[in-house]
Design an enzyme around this catalytic site. Structure first.
Site, PDB file in Angstrom:
ATOM      1  N   ASN A  46       0.765  -1.137  -0.269  1.00  0.00           N
ATOM      2  CA  ASN A  46      -0.161   0.071  -0.211  1.00  0.00           C
ATOM      3  C   ASN A  46       1.109   1.292  -0.321  1.00  0.00           C
ATOM      4  O   ASN A  46       1.979   1.305   0.458  1.00  0.00           O
ATOM      5  CB  ASN A  46      -0.451   0.307   1.433  1.00  0.00           C
ATOM      6  CG  ASN A  46      -0.797  -0.199   2.485  1.00  0.00           C
ATOM      7  OD1 ASN A  46       0.255  -1.291   3.020  1.00  0.00           O
ATOM      8  ND2 ASN A  46      -1.343   0.977   3.472  1.00  0.00           N
ATOM      9  N   VAL A  47       0.381   2.002  -0.547  1.00  0.00           N
ATOM     10  CA  VAL A  47       0.892   3.505  -1.025  1.00  0.00           C
ATOM     11  C   VAL A  47      -0.038   4.739  -0.364  1.00  0.00           C
ATOM     12  O   VAL A  47      -1.249   4.982  -1.000  1.00  0.00           O
ATOM     13  CB  VAL A  47       1.690   3.778  -2.153  1.00  0.00           C
ATOM     14  CG1 VAL A  47       2.688   5.522  -2.268  1.00  0.00           C
ATOM     15  CG2 VAL A  47       2.656   2.448  -2.065  1.00  0.00           C
ATOM     16  N   GLU A  48       0.176   5.623   0.792  1.00  0.00           N
ATOM     17  CA  GLU A  48      -0.634   6.155   0.933  1.00  0.00           C
ATOM     18  C   GLU A  48      -0.258   8.103   0.503  1.00  0.00           C
ATOM     19  O   GLU A  48       0.932   7.924  -0.716  1.00  0.00           O
ATOM     20  CB  GLU A  48      -0.222   6.440   2.293  1.00  0.00           C
ATOM     21  CG  GLU A  48      -1.317   5.296   2.941  1.00  0.00           C
ATOM     22  CD  GLU A  48      -1.247   5.725   4.914  1.00  0.00           C
ATOM     23  OE1 GLU A  48      -2.384   4.036   5.494  1.00  0.00           O
ATOM     24  OE2 GLU A  48      -0.898   6.074   5.121  1.00  0.00           O
ATOM     25  N   ALA A  50      -0.841  12.063   0.869  1.00  0.00           N
ATOM     26  CA  ALA A  50      -1.197  13.034   1.827  1.00  0.00           C
ATOM     27  C   ALA A  50      -2.874  13.364   1.720  1.00  0.00           C
ATOM     28  O   ALA A  50      -3.418  14.183   2.762  1.00  0.00           O
ATOM     29  CB  ALA A  50      -0.605  14.321   1.646  1.00  0.00           C
ATOM     30  N   TYR A  52      -5.634  11.902   1.972  1.00  0.00           N
ATOM     31  CA  TYR A  52      -5.990  10.848   2.032  1.00  0.00           C
ATOM     32  C   TYR A  52      -7.174  10.852   1.528  1.00  0.00           C
ATOM     33  O   TYR A  52      -8.616  11.745   1.819  1.00  0.00           O
ATOM     34  CB  TYR A  52      -5.398  11.185   3.642  1.00  0.00           C
ATOM     35  CG  TYR A  52      -5.472   9.430   4.014  1.00  0.00           C
ATOM     36  CD1 TYR A  52      -4.724   8.320   4.170  1.00  0.00           C
ATOM     37  CD2 TYR A  52      -7.287   9.604   5.063  1.00  0.00           C
ATOM     38  CE1 TYR A  52      -4.662   7.178   4.875  1.00  0.00           C
ATOM     39  CE2 TYR A  52      -7.337   8.079   5.374  1.00  0.00           C
ATOM     40  CZ  TYR A  52      -6.420   6.819   5.381  1.00  0.00           C
ATOM     41  OH  TYR A  52      -6.297   6.182   5.527  1.00  0.00           O
ATOM     42  N   CYS A  57      -3.818   0.056  -3.012  1.00  0.00           N
ATOM     43  CA  CYS A  57      -4.000  -0.896  -1.958  1.00  0.00           C
ATOM     44  C   CYS A  57      -2.426  -1.576  -2.231  1.00  0.00           C
ATOM     45  O   CYS A  57      -2.028  -0.765  -3.263  1.00  0.00           O
ATOM     46  CB  CYS A  57      -5.047  -1.206  -2.116  1.00  0.00           C
ATOM     47  SG  CYS A  57      -7.015  -0.705  -1.104  1.00  0.00           S
ATOM     48  N   GLU A  59      -2.474  -5.219  -2.578  1.00  0.00           N
ATOM     49  CA  GLU A  59      -3.348  -5.852  -4.298  1.00  0.00           C
ATOM     50  C   GLU A  59      -3.268  -4.812  -5.411  1.00  0.00           C
ATOM     51  O   GLU A  59      -3.112  -5.804  -6.361  1.00  0.00           O
ATOM     52  CB  GLU A  59      -4.703  -6.531  -4.072  1.00  0.00           C
ATOM     53  CG  GLU A  59      -5.081  -7.243  -2.334  1.00  0.00           C
ATOM     54  CD  GLU A  59      -5.528  -5.523  -1.491  1.00  0.00           C
ATOM     55  OE1 GLU A  59      -5.552  -6.420  -0.344  1.00  0.00           O
ATOM     56  OE2 GLU A  59      -4.757  -5.123  -1.318  1.00  0.00           O
ATOM     57  N   CYS A  90      -9.936  -4.944  -0.144  1.00  0.00           N
ATOM     58  CA  CYS A  90     -11.972  -4.229   0.289  1.00  0.00           C
ATOM     59  C   CYS A  90     -12.400  -4.505  -0.748  1.00  0.00           C
ATOM     60  O   CYS A  90     -11.775  -5.357  -1.543  1.00  0.00           O
ATOM     61  CB  CYS A  90     -11.068  -3.004  -0.088  1.00  0.00           C
ATOM     62  SG  CYS A  90     -10.290  -2.701  -1.211  1.00  0.00           S
ATOM     63  N   CYS A  93     -10.718  -3.931  -4.618  1.00  0.00           N
ATOM     64  CA  CYS A  93      -9.551  -5.249  -4.837  1.00  0.00           C
ATOM     65  C   CYS A  93     -10.263  -5.988  -5.305  1.00  0.00           C
ATOM     66  O   CYS A  93      -9.223  -6.688  -5.267  1.00  0.00           O
ATOM     67  CB  CYS A  93      -8.314  -5.334  -3.537  1.00  0.00           C
ATOM     68  SG  CYS A  93      -7.531  -3.470  -3.308  1.00  0.00           S
TER      69      CYS A  93
END
Length: 136
Positions: A46-48, A50, A52, A57, A59, A90, A93
């Site tokens: 996963n790569v978040e 800023a 948000y 995800c 997957e 989720c 995904c």
């Protein structure tokens, strides 16, 4: 190629990907690893962001790596997350996996110590909509 995927290799790839996840906001790192139809393993994390929740995800990252690598189908996938509860894909995904996997494809859910649960795609996404629903 054997019918049963090498679960140790998939778990190890998912764990390595999880450790590289970029999750400075949730601090909830997830890793995934796909065994593709070409026999290769494709990891993702996963790569978040800023902005948000505009992140990706694990997957989705693994699927992108699989497609970029030239493979076209998922034979098995391991998803790993921390905590006592199972970290299953989720809803979005599950639909992404459906695009590239058969209903019997194993989706293995892991924690840091190993595989915790095994589902088929049909169990996680029953009566799903997929490529076969669209005219060719």
């Amino acid at each position: 190629m054997s019918a049963e995927p090498d679960l140790e290799a998939l778990f190890a790839a998912a764990l390595a990907a999880q450790q590289k996840a970029y999750a400075p906001y949730s601090r909830f790192k997830v890793g995934a690893a796909i065994l593709a139809d070409d026999g290769k393993v494709y990891p993702g994390c996963n790569v978040e962001n800023a902005a948000y929740p505009v992140g990706a995800c694990a997957e989705a990252g693994a699927i992108s790596a699989m497609i970029a690598g030239g493979a076209g189908a998922i034979r098995a996938i391991v998803v790993i997350g921390d905590g006592a509860e199972l970290v299953t894909p989720c809803g979005a995904c599950r639909q992404r996996i459906r695009e590239f996997a058969a209903t019997e494809t194993p989706i293995l859910i892991a924690g840091p110590d190993g595989i915790r649960a095994r589902f088929s795609l049909a169990e996680l996404l029953p009566a799903s909509f997929g490529p076969a629903n669209l005219p060719k």
